[in-house]
Design a protein around this motif. Structure first.
Motif, short mmCIF file in Angstrom:
data_model
loop_
_atom_site.label_atom_id
_atom_site.label_comp_id
_atom_site.label_asym_id
_atom_site.label_seq_id
_atom_site.Cartn_x
_atom_site.Cartn_y
_atom_site.Cartn_z
N ILE A 17 24.47 43.27 80.42
CA ILE A 17 25.71 43.55 81.91
C ILE A 17 26.90 44.44 80.77
CG2 ILE A 17 27.32 42.61 82.90
CD1 ILE A 17 26.03 40.31 84.48
N CYS A 18 26.77 45.56 81.61
CA CYS A 18 27.67 46.05 79.51
C CYS A 18 29.19 46.47 80.41
CB CYS A 18 26.91 47.56 79.82
SG CYS A 18 28.52 48.83 78.61
N ALA A 30 20.27 47.99 80.91
CA ALA A 30 21.31 47.30 81.34
C ALA A 30 21.08 47.73 83.10
CB ALA A 30 22.11 48.85 81.09
N LEU A 31 21.70 46.90 83.58
CA LEU A 31 21.39 46.14 85.23
C LEU A 31 22.97 46.72 85.33
CD1 LEU A 31 19.19 43.32 85.14
CD2 LEU A 31 18.98 45.51 85.15
N ALA A 32 24.47 46.26 85.01
CA ALA A 32 25.55 46.01 85.49
C ALA A 32 26.55 46.95 84.50
CB ALA A 32 25.70 45.00 85.45
N PHE A 33 27.34 47.49 84.56
CA PHE A 33 28.29 48.03 83.62
C PHE A 33 29.96 47.47 83.95
CE2 PHE A 33 24.90 50.82 83.53
CZ PHE A 33 24.81 50.41 81.95
N ILE A 34 30.89 47.36 84.13
CA ILE A 34 32.21 46.12 84.80
C ILE A 34 32.83 46.57 83.87
CG2 ILE A 34 32.82 44.20 85.66
CD1 ILE A 34 29.99 42.71 85.54
N ASN A 35 33.86 47.82 84.40
CA ASN A 35 34.51 47.89 83.53
C ASN A 35 36.06 46.46 83.38
OD1 ASN A 35 37.23 48.19 85.24
ND2 ASN A 35 36.41 49.88 86.41
N TYR A 36 36.80 46.69 82.14
CA TYR A 36 37.44 45.94 82.30
C TYR A 36 38.41 45.29 83.17
CZ TYR A 36 36.93 46.53 76.66
OH TYR A 36 36.16 46.74 75.80
N ASN A 75 33.27 41.25 89.41
CA ASN A 75 32.31 40.88 89.78
C ASN A 75 31.17 40.34 88.48
OD1 ASN A 75 32.35 43.09 92.13
ND2 ASN A 75 32.77 44.86 90.04
N LEU A 76 32.00 39.84 87.25
CA LEU A 76 30.88 39.50 86.37
C LEU A 76 30.33 37.67 87.02
CD1 LEU A 76 30.00 39.48 83.96
CD2 LEU A 76 31.48 37.68 83.41
N ILE A 77 30.79 37.23 87.90
CA ILE A 77 29.65 36.12 88.10
C ILE A 77 28.69 36.91 89.51
CG2 ILE A 77 29.84 34.07 89.07
CD1 ILE A 77 30.20 34.05 86.56
N LYS A 78 29.00 37.64 90.17
CA LYS A 78 28.53 38.23 91.25
C LYS A 78 27.57 38.66 90.66
CE LYS A 78 32.18 39.35 94.19
NZ LYS A 78 32.43 40.68 95.14
#
Length: 130
Positions: free
Chosen positions: A82-83, A104-110, A116-119
């Motif tokens: 997770i990036c 890499a399965l997910a890209f999350i901006n700060y 979204n992180l826990i999802k």
């Protein structure tokens, strides 16, 4: 127990991650933080995490050495990434390009960490067979 490796040196991002995992209330996940090249290699090589949360735009970490280590060791291709990234430094497309040869399965901006992180963690954890 699922091990989650976290590659990050930013205390604000660390706090957000810890807060989100506290909300998850999972006793089956263990967080291992890496802030130095030695500790990051230790997490990747010996702890063998199922999930790695990688702060790609962390200015205090040199990812070229970490990426080379992963690229050259086939045993290190088994975890999901997770990036996290700062959208003021790069966009999702640039982050995806940086990690195109990795899992890499997910890209999350700060700004999306809390939402979204826990999802993503739940989805990845529930589908470990993939």
């Amino acid at each position: 127990m699922s091990l989650v490796g976290i590659v990050n040196s930013d205390p604000i991002i660390e706090s957000k991650i810890r807060t989100e995992f506290t909300k998850l209330r999972s006793e089956t996940m263990s967080l291992h933080f890496g802030t130095t090249p030695e500790r990051i290699k230790e997490i990747m090589n010996f702890d063998l995490p199922e999930i790695v949360i990688l702060n790609l735009t962390d200015p205090n970490l040199d990812f070229s050495a970490v990426f080379d280590e992963i690229r050259n060791d086939i045993w290190l291709h088994n975890f999901a990434i997770i990036c996290l990234y700062d959208k003021d430094v790069m966009d999702e497309e640039q982050a995806a390009e940086e990690l195109k040869s990795f899992n890499a399965l997910a890209f999350i901006n700060y700004q999306q960490i809390e939402r979204n992180l826990i999802k993503y963690i739940k989805i990845i954890d529930a589908n470990q067979q993939i």
